[in-house]
Scaffold this motif. Sequence first.
Motif, PDB file in Angstrom:
ATOM      1  N   ILE A 104      -7.715  -4.437  -6.731  1.00 14.79           N
ATOM      2  CA  ILE A 104      -6.342  -4.339  -6.234  1.00 14.79           C
ATOM      3  C   ILE A 104      -5.555  -5.496  -6.838  1.00 14.79           C
ATOM      4  N   SER A 105      -4.446  -5.199  -7.476  1.00 15.39           N
ATOM      5  CA  SER A 105      -3.617  -6.241  -8.105  1.00 15.39           C
ATOM      6  C   SER A 105      -2.753  -6.913  -7.040  1.00 15.39           C
ATOM      7  N   LEU A 106      -3.412  -7.632  -6.142  1.00 15.70           N
ATOM      8  CA  LEU A 106      -2.737  -8.124  -4.949  1.00 15.70           C
ATOM      9  C   LEU A 106      -1.581  -9.065  -5.271  1.00 15.70           C
ATOM     10  N   TYR A 107      -1.764  -9.957  -6.247  1.00 14.10           N
ATOM     11  CA  TYR A 107      -0.694 -10.911  -6.541  1.00 14.10           C
ATOM     12  C   TYR A 107       0.572 -10.197  -6.996  1.00 14.10           C
ATOM     13  N   ASN A 108       0.434  -9.111  -7.724  1.00 13.25           N
ATOM     14  CA  ASN A 108       1.611  -8.375  -8.186  1.00 13.25           C
ATOM     15  C   ASN A 108       2.431  -7.839  -7.018  1.00 13.25           C
ATOM     16  N   HIS A 109       1.783  -7.605  -5.886  1.00 11.10           N
ATOM     17  CA  HIS A 109       2.509  -7.160  -4.699  1.00 11.10           C
ATOM     18  C   HIS A 109       3.075  -8.352  -3.929  1.00 11.10           C
ATOM     19  N   LEU A 110       2.286  -9.401  -3.802  1.00  7.02           N
ATOM     20  CA  LEU A 110       2.771 -10.597  -3.110  1.00  7.02           C
ATOM     21  C   LEU A 110       4.019 -11.146  -3.793  1.00  7.02           C
ATOM     22  N   SER A 111       4.003 -11.142  -5.126  1.00  7.20           N
ATOM     23  CA  SER A 111       5.131 -11.706  -5.871  1.00  7.20           C
ATOM     24  C   SER A 111       6.398 -10.876  -5.736  1.00  7.20           C
ATOM     25  N   ARG A 112       6.268  -9.633  -5.255  1.00  6.23           N
ATOM     26  CA  ARG A 112       7.435  -8.773  -5.006  1.00  6.23           C
ATOM     27  C   ARG A 112       7.866  -8.823  -3.544  1.00  6.23           C
ATOM     28  N   GLY A 113       7.221  -9.694  -2.769  1.00  6.95           N
ATOM     29  CA  GLY A 113       7.590  -9.830  -1.371  1.00  6.95           C
ATOM     30  C   GLY A 113       6.906  -8.869  -0.433  1.00  6.95           C
ATOM     31  N   ILE A 114       5.871  -8.180  -0.911  1.00  7.94           N
ATOM     32  CA  ILE A 114       5.139  -7.256  -0.046  1.00  7.94           C
ATOM     33  C   ILE A 114       3.960  -8.010   0.565  1.00  7.94           C
ATOM     34  N   PRO A 115       3.890  -8.140   1.865  1.00  6.22           N
ATOM     35  CA  PRO A 115       2.816  -8.915   2.499  1.00  6.22           C
ATOM     36  C   PRO A 115       1.441  -8.293   2.266  1.00  6.22           C
ATOM     37  N   ALA A 116       0.456  -9.146   2.187  1.00  3.85           N
ATOM     38  CA  ALA A 116      -0.913  -8.656   2.018  1.00  3.85           C
ATOM     39  C   ALA A 116      -1.315  -7.748   3.169  1.00  3.85           C
ATOM     40  N   ALA A 117      -0.808  -8.029   4.360  1.00  2.00           N
ATOM     41  CA  ALA A 117      -1.151  -7.192   5.512  1.00  2.00           C
ATOM     42  C   ALA A 117      -0.716  -5.747   5.304  1.00  2.00           C
ATOM     43  N   VAL A 118       0.409  -5.550   4.647  1.00  2.44           N
ATOM     44  CA  VAL A 118       0.888  -4.193   4.359  1.00  2.44           C
ATOM     45  C   VAL A 118      -0.021  -3.517   3.341  1.00  2.44           C
ATOM     46  N   VAL A 119      -0.360  -4.245   2.269  1.00  4.60           N
ATOM     47  CA  VAL A 119      -1.241  -3.696   1.235  1.00  4.60           C
ATOM     48  C   VAL A 119      -2.576  -3.286   1.842  1.00  4.60           C
ATOM     49  N   PHE A 120      -3.191  -4.210   2.583  1.00  2.00           N
ATOM     50  CA  PHE A 120      -4.520  -3.934   3.125  1.00  2.00           C
ATOM     51  C   PHE A 120      -4.488  -2.849   4.194  1.00  2.00           C
ATOM     52  N   ALA A 121      -3.440  -2.812   5.008  1.00  3.31           N
ATOM     53  CA  ALA A 121      -3.339  -1.738   6.003  1.00  3.31           C
ATOM     54  C   ALA A 121      -3.271  -0.378   5.318  1.00  3.31           C
ATOM     55  N   GLY A 122      -2.509  -0.301   4.232  1.00  8.41           N
ATOM     56  CA  GLY A 122      -2.384   0.959   3.511  1.00  8.41           C
ATOM     57  C   GLY A 122      -3.682   1.399   2.855  1.00  8.41           C
ATOM     58  N   VAL A 123      -4.320   0.492   2.126  1.00  9.96           N
ATOM     59  CA  VAL A 123      -5.538   0.888   1.413  1.00  9.96           C
ATOM     60  C   VAL A 123      -6.675   1.170   2.386  1.00  9.96           C
ATOM     61  N   GLU A 124      -6.698   0.453   3.520  1.00 11.14           N
ATOM     62  CA  GLU A 124      -7.742   0.716   4.511  1.00 11.14           C
ATOM     63  C   GLU A 124      -7.531   2.069   5.176  1.00 11.14           C
ATOM     64  N   HIS A 125      -6.284   2.417   5.470  1.00 11.38           N
ATOM     65  CA  HIS A 125      -6.009   3.755   6.001  1.00 11.38           C
ATOM     66  C   HIS A 125      -6.472   4.814   4.994  1.00 11.38           C
ATOM     67  N   GLY A 126      -6.138   4.608   3.734  1.00  7.42           N
ATOM     68  CA  GLY A 126      -6.554   5.547   2.702  1.00  7.42           C
ATOM     69  C   GLY A 126      -8.055   5.590   2.531  1.00  7.42           C
ATOM     70  N   ARG A 127      -8.699   4.423   2.589  1.00  2.00           N
ATOM     71  CA  ARG A 127     -10.168   4.369   2.438  1.00  2.00           C
ATOM     72  C   ARG A 127     -10.851   5.173   3.535  1.00  2.00           C
TER      73      ARG A 127
END
Length: 342
Positions: A104-127
Amino acid sequence: MKPFSPPVERFIQDLPKVELHVHLEGSMSPPVFLRLVEKHGIPGLPRTPEEVAAHYEFRDFARFIEVYVASVRVLRDEEDFALLTVDAAQRLAAQNVRYAEVHISLYNHLSRGIPAAVVFAGVEHGRREAERRHGIRLRWIPDFPGDYGAEAGEQTLDAVLADGPPSVVGFGVGGVEVDRAPFREVYDRARAAGLHSLPHAGETGGPQNVWTALTLLGAERIGHGIGSMADPRLVDHLGSERIPLDVAPTSNVRTRAVADIAEHPLPRMLEAGLVVTLNSDDPPMFGTDLVNEYRTAYALGLDLPDLALLARNGVAASYLDAAAKRELAAQVDAVLAAARRG
């Protein structure tokens, strides 16, 4: 290159597979990409399948990074990350991929202002949805682009330690391949927190980056690692220490890391006794998938036992539990035995 036959194609399809080097964002299919562009009304991005195909034409590695970063912009909320995860997992499962460790290219999302909690909640729901629907198991490797510097790594790791779920198994570094030495401290922290060290190295860079990844970052697997073949001493070390190399042939050609598929070092790597796993990296972007990578390996001169070896290597190099590894390896052996019986 060797031609295909129906028995070979059937063998490749039937082979239970593990994918250890595939990027979530790089797994975005054109329909998902276009759906998210329309959803968010993002200007300056392709709007038709034909424009997406042109968007995914790469002149070199730098152009690939440019396209990759632009494509990441369509991911904005938890629903987007869940959609991408389910879609990518469905396509993996259709290839008989049983388990995948996904970057997961996490830094690319953090640098756009998207919190890690949002990223992980989404991918975990999908997983969870993908595992329920398709039986495939997914685990995560958050990473950062090395060319953004050590601070990007520190921010990424802080976010993982604060919000990362138990399904995070490792910590990665990718992007434009720069010297890995500046990342020693962040990798020390990641390893102390129980994350496996899984950096890219030796993709477009030479063997020194692989040495650095091993000696300073404590790398347990090397992403790509094809540059290792320029250093016989490194090849001996990788072989004797049984350090896996996650190789993606089509990716290497599309990014011009290798000039032509016929020149790819995969056969030489196996001949040298290296532990090689086969992977698709960024499949829709490169017009490939894991089944196609097995076809490519066969066309490069590998035989069915070689393909089975690649599959077993993937199982052994994964972070599956021991019982699951034994079961999958036995299934690989059973498919090979059936193919030998004709």
